[in-house]
Design a protein around this motif. Structure first.
Motif, PDB file in Angstrom:
ATOM      1  N   VAL A 139       0.828  -1.211   0.000  1.00  0.00           N
ATOM      2  CA  VAL A 139       0.000   0.000   0.000  1.00  0.00           C
ATOM      3  C   VAL A 139       0.863   1.262   0.000  1.00  0.00           C
ATOM      4  CG1 VAL A 139      -1.761   1.335   1.252  1.00  0.00           C
ATOM      5  CG2 VAL A 139      -1.923  -1.156   1.163  1.00  0.00           C
ATOM      6  N   ILE A 140       0.463   2.207  -0.846  1.00  0.00           N
ATOM      7  CA  ILE A 140       1.108   3.513  -0.940  1.00  0.00           C
ATOM      8  C   ILE A 140       0.187   4.533  -0.284  1.00  0.00           C
ATOM      9  CG2 ILE A 140       1.870   5.307  -2.561  1.00  0.00           C
ATOM     10  CD1 ILE A 140       2.382   2.876  -4.552  1.00  0.00           C
ATOM     11  N   GLN A 141       0.707   5.218   0.742  1.00  0.00           N
ATOM     12  CA  GLN A 141      -0.112   6.177   1.491  1.00  0.00           C
ATOM     13  C   GLN A 141       0.075   7.613   1.017  1.00  0.00           C
ATOM     14  OE1 GLN A 141      -2.352   5.038   3.421  1.00  0.00           O
ATOM     15  NE2 GLN A 141      -1.654   3.086   4.263  1.00  0.00           N
ATOM     16  N   GLU A 142       1.214   7.901   0.415  1.00  0.00           N
ATOM     17  CA  GLU A 142       1.460   9.277  -0.033  1.00  0.00           C
ATOM     18  C   GLU A 142       2.487   9.295  -1.167  1.00  0.00           C
ATOM     19  OE1 GLU A 142       4.752  11.003   3.024  1.00  0.00           O
ATOM     20  OE2 GLU A 142       2.788  10.620   3.937  1.00  0.00           O
ATOM     21  N   ALA A 143       2.582  10.432  -1.831  1.00  0.00           N
ATOM     22  CA  ALA A 143       3.468  10.569  -3.001  1.00  0.00           C
ATOM     23  C   ALA A 143       4.919  10.752  -2.558  1.00  0.00           C
ATOM     24  CB  ALA A 143       3.017  11.741  -3.854  1.00  0.00           C
ATOM     25  N   ASN A 144       5.501   9.674  -2.039  1.00  0.00           N
ATOM     26  CA  ASN A 144       6.894   9.667  -1.594  1.00  0.00           C
ATOM     27  C   ASN A 144       7.687   8.827  -2.605  1.00  0.00           C
ATOM     28  OD1 ASN A 144       9.322   8.570  -0.270  1.00  0.00           O
ATOM     29  ND2 ASN A 144       8.550   9.570   1.583  1.00  0.00           N
ATOM     30  N   ALA A 145       8.534   9.488  -3.392  1.00  0.00           N
ATOM     31  CA  ALA A 145       9.226   8.797  -4.497  1.00  0.00           C
ATOM     32  C   ALA A 145      10.080   7.640  -4.000  1.00  0.00           C
ATOM     33  CB  ALA A 145      10.074   9.797  -5.277  1.00  0.00           C
ATOM     34  N   LYS A 146      10.783   7.840  -2.885  1.00  0.00           N
ATOM     35  CA  LYS A 146      11.642   6.774  -2.343  1.00  0.00           C
ATOM     36  C   LYS A 146      10.795   5.562  -1.932  1.00  0.00           C
ATOM     37  CE  LYS A 146      14.822   5.767   1.488  1.00  0.00           C
ATOM     38  NZ  LYS A 146      15.368   6.268   2.772  1.00  0.00           N
ATOM     39  N   GLY A 147       9.702   5.815  -1.223  1.00  0.00           N
ATOM     40  CA  GLY A 147       8.844   4.722  -0.773  1.00  0.00           C
ATOM     41  C   GLY A 147       8.195   3.978  -1.929  1.00  0.00           C
ATOM     42  N   ILE A 148       7.698   4.726  -2.904  1.00  0.00           N
ATOM     43  CA  ILE A 148       7.041   4.093  -4.049  1.00  0.00           C
ATOM     44  C   ILE A 148       8.035   3.255  -4.853  1.00  0.00           C
ATOM     45  CG2 ILE A 148       5.843   4.544  -6.245  1.00  0.00           C
ATOM     46  CD1 ILE A 148       4.553   6.994  -4.819  1.00  0.00           C
ATOM     47  N   ALA A 149       9.240   3.750  -5.012  1.00  0.00           N
ATOM     48  CA  ALA A 149      10.276   2.976  -5.714  1.00  0.00           C
ATOM     49  C   ALA A 149      10.544   1.659  -4.984  1.00  0.00           C
ATOM     50  CB  ALA A 149      11.550   3.792  -5.835  1.00  0.00           C
ATOM     51  N   ALA A 150      10.567   1.706  -3.656  1.00  0.00           N
ATOM     52  CA  ALA A 150      10.829   0.497  -2.865  1.00  0.00           C
ATOM     53  C   ALA A 150       9.682  -0.506  -2.991  1.00  0.00           C
ATOM     54  CB  ALA A 150      11.047   0.873  -1.402  1.00  0.00           C
ATOM     55  N   PRO A 201       0.388  -2.837  -6.090  1.00  0.00           N
ATOM     56  CA  PRO A 201       0.782  -1.711  -5.250  1.00  0.00           C
ATOM     57  C   PRO A 201      -0.380  -0.716  -5.146  1.00  0.00           C
ATOM     58  CG  PRO A 201       1.721  -1.469  -7.445  1.00  0.00           C
ATOM     59  CD  PRO A 201       0.836  -2.682  -7.485  1.00  0.00           C
ATOM     60  N   GLU A 202      -1.220  -0.910  -4.154  1.00  0.00           N
ATOM     61  CA  GLU A 202      -2.440  -0.101  -4.003  1.00  0.00           C
ATOM     62  C   GLU A 202      -2.108   1.313  -3.554  1.00  0.00           C
ATOM     63  OE1 GLU A 202      -6.359   0.071  -1.021  1.00  0.00           O
ATOM     64  OE2 GLU A 202      -5.284  -1.813  -1.275  1.00  0.00           O
ATOM     65  N   VAL A 203      -2.742   2.305  -4.172  1.00  0.00           N
ATOM     66  CA  VAL A 203      -2.668   3.681  -3.676  1.00  0.00           C
ATOM     67  C   VAL A 203      -3.928   3.936  -2.854  1.00  0.00           C
ATOM     68  CG1 VAL A 203      -2.541   6.131  -4.260  1.00  0.00           C
ATOM     69  CG2 VAL A 203      -1.300   4.445  -5.657  1.00  0.00           C
ATOM     70  N   ASN A 204      -3.764   4.354  -1.601  1.00  0.00           N
ATOM     71  CA  ASN A 204      -4.892   4.627  -0.713  1.00  0.00           C
ATOM     72  C   ASN A 204      -5.783   5.706  -1.325  1.00  0.00           C
ATOM     73  OD1 ASN A 204      -6.632   5.389   1.373  1.00  0.00           O
ATOM     74  ND2 ASN A 204      -5.065   5.163   2.952  1.00  0.00           N
ATOM     75  N   ILE A 205      -7.080   5.397  -1.478  1.00  0.00           N
ATOM     76  CA  ILE A 205      -7.982   6.371  -2.113  1.00  0.00           C
ATOM     77  C   ILE A 205      -8.152   7.640  -1.268  1.00  0.00           C
ATOM     78  CG2 ILE A 205      -9.266   4.604  -3.388  1.00  0.00           C
ATOM     79  CD1 ILE A 205     -11.594   5.075  -1.335  1.00  0.00           C
ATOM     80  N   LYS A 206      -7.803   7.555   0.018  1.00  0.00           N
ATOM     81  CA  LYS A 206      -7.943   8.720   0.902  1.00  0.00           C
ATOM     82  C   LYS A 206      -6.669   9.573   0.942  1.00  0.00           C
ATOM     83  CE  LYS A 206     -11.446   6.712   3.997  1.00  0.00           C
ATOM     84  NZ  LYS A 206     -11.592   5.370   3.453  1.00  0.00           N
ATOM     85  N   SER A 207      -5.633   9.163   0.218  1.00  0.00           N
ATOM     86  CA  SER A 207      -4.375   9.918   0.224  1.00  0.00           C
ATOM     87  C   SER A 207      -4.584  11.332  -0.317  1.00  0.00           C
ATOM     88  CB  SER A 207      -3.318   9.205  -0.616  1.00  0.00           C
ATOM     89  OG  SER A 207      -2.182  10.021  -0.768  1.00  0.00           O
ATOM     90  N   ALA A 208      -4.040  12.316   0.402  1.00  0.00           N
ATOM     91  CA  ALA A 208      -4.138  13.711  -0.054  1.00  0.00           C
ATOM     92  C   ALA A 208      -3.312  13.941  -1.312  1.00  0.00           C
ATOM     93  CB  ALA A 208      -3.680  14.645   1.061  1.00  0.00           C
ATOM     94  N   THR A 209      -2.367  13.031  -1.595  1.00  0.00           N
ATOM     95  CA  THR A 209      -1.487  13.170  -2.769  1.00  0.00           C
ATOM     96  C   THR A 209      -1.685  11.994  -3.727  1.00  0.00           C
ATOM     97  OG1 THR A 209       0.295  12.157  -1.455  1.00  0.00           O
ATOM     98  CG2 THR A 209       0.250  14.562  -1.570  1.00  0.00           C
ATOM     99  N   LYS A 210      -2.940  11.496  -3.809  1.00  0.00           N
ATOM    100  CA  LYS A 210      -3.234  10.301  -4.619  1.00  0.00           C
ATOM    101  C   LYS A 210      -2.799  10.475  -6.070  1.00  0.00           C
ATOM    102  CE  LYS A 210      -7.111   7.286  -6.027  1.00  0.00           C
ATOM    103  NZ  LYS A 210      -7.306   7.609  -7.439  1.00  0.00           N
ATOM    104  N   ALA A 211      -3.189  11.567  -6.717  1.00  0.00           N
ATOM    105  CA  ALA A 211      -2.882  11.752  -8.144  1.00  0.00           C
ATOM    106  C   ALA A 211      -1.382  11.784  -8.390  1.00  0.00           C
ATOM    107  CB  ALA A 211      -3.542  13.024  -8.671  1.00  0.00           C
ATOM    108  N   LYS A 212      -0.659  12.481  -7.545  1.00  0.00           N
ATOM    109  CA  LYS A 212       0.808  12.562  -7.695  1.00  0.00           C
ATOM    110  C   LYS A 212       1.455  11.195  -7.453  1.00  0.00           C
ATOM    111  CE  LYS A 212       4.842  14.503  -8.227  1.00  0.00           C
ATOM    112  NZ  LYS A 212       5.293  14.793  -9.615  1.00  0.00           N
TER     113      LYS A 212
END
Length: 298
Positions: free
Chosen positions: A147-158, A181-192
């Motif tokens: 799960v991806i909670q926010e638009a963090n490039a390092k975390g998403i790459a991992a 790799p799910e992006v949380n629909i409630k993330s404030a930075t979902k689109a990014k």
């Protein structure tokens, strides 16, 4: 599995009209799924009884008249469901032989605590043994969620690197992985986050060799059509969508705007179903859910 059956399943997943049913609630999410089905925790005693209840629910779904390849292309199973039986056959065999539905297995073991804006998968111990067992049961592919909670490039790459690392193990055992790799629909930075995710996935897809084909299970994107180019990649069999907590109506409305994604819904499939329903009502309600998800997928 015989190679001709595998190729039939792969062709169905690549070209078929329909969606994937996610029947893979695990230990943590089973009580909630059962409660929605009208089976509360005071109605069973212990894990064995709980899993027996969920297997009965899944059996009822799998054997319902509308649960066939006409609209349901594949189904994702929990390990206990794979090891259980439906209509006197191992579940995966019953799905494919009796229903024409491609069987998948959920292989992840839950999520790590959040770090760098993401939750990685916990280590999957005994993975290769599980994959060999799955292949022997006639399972076509697997599913693994982080799960991806926010638009963090390092975390998403991992997250993406881990997804592909596990995916390569699955491929080496002759199965097709669904990377999730799910992006949380409630993330404030979902689109990014989705933009970063798309670029990372594309980068890893380009490292796969001929025959190393994968599927992707992604949150319905904020920008319609965002993942079309991933769906067109030669190493991608199909891109499927998770409902991610959207209501059934909203998930289907959003999915209908994605020309190259089909559904892989769990809660939306079972919405409104109850153990107490007579079979006629149960089958009608399930059929209506299947119809709604199918229409959004095609």
């Amino acid at each position: 599995m015989a190679s001709d059956a595998f190729q039939q399943m792969k062709q169905q997943m690549a070209e078929g009209q329909g969606f994937i049913a996610a029947l893979d609630q695990s230990g943590g999410s089973t009580p909630k799924a059962l409660a929605l089905y009208g089976v509360t925790e005071d109605m069973y005693d212990g894990d064995a009884a709980m899993f027996d209840e969920i297997h009965q629910m899944r059996t009822r779904i799998i054997t319902a008249p509308d649960f066939t390849k006409q609209k349901v292309l594949g189904a994702i199973l929990f390990e206990r469901t794979m090891r259980g039986e439906v209509a006197g056959k191992p579940t995966a065999q019953a799905l494919w032989e009796d229903r024409g539905i491609v069987p998948f297995l959920k292989i992840d073991k839950g999520l790590e605590a959040e770090a760098d804006g993401v939750q990685m998968m916990k280590p999957i111990r005994g993975l290769e043994d599980t994959l060999k067992e799955a292949a022997a049961f006639g399972i076509f592919g697997t599913k693994e969620r982080s799960v991806i909670q926010e638009a963090n490039a390092k975390g998403i790459a991992a997250v993406v690197a881990q997804q592909f690392e596990v995916g390569r193990t699955v491929l080496s055992c002759g199965l097709v992985p669904i990377l999730e790799p799910e992006v949380n629909i409630k993330s404030a930075t979902k689109a990014k986050a989705e933009e970063i995710l798309k670029a990372e996935i594309a980068k890893h897809l380009d490292t796969l060799e001929d025959g190393q084909d994968v599927m992707l299970k992604l949150t319905i994107p904020t920008v319609d059509g965002l993942y079309d180019s991933l769906a067109d990649h030669p190493r991608v069999v199909r891109v499927v969508a998770l409902s991610g907590g959207y209501s059934t109506d909203e998930a289907c409305a959003r999915l209908a705007r994605q020309p190259k994604m089909i559904a892989s819904f769990s809660r939306a499939l079972t919405e409104g179903l109850s153990k107490q329903m007579p079979d006629t009502d149960f089958n009608a309600a399930l059929g209506a859910n299947i119809d709604q998800i199918y229409k959004a997928s095609v």
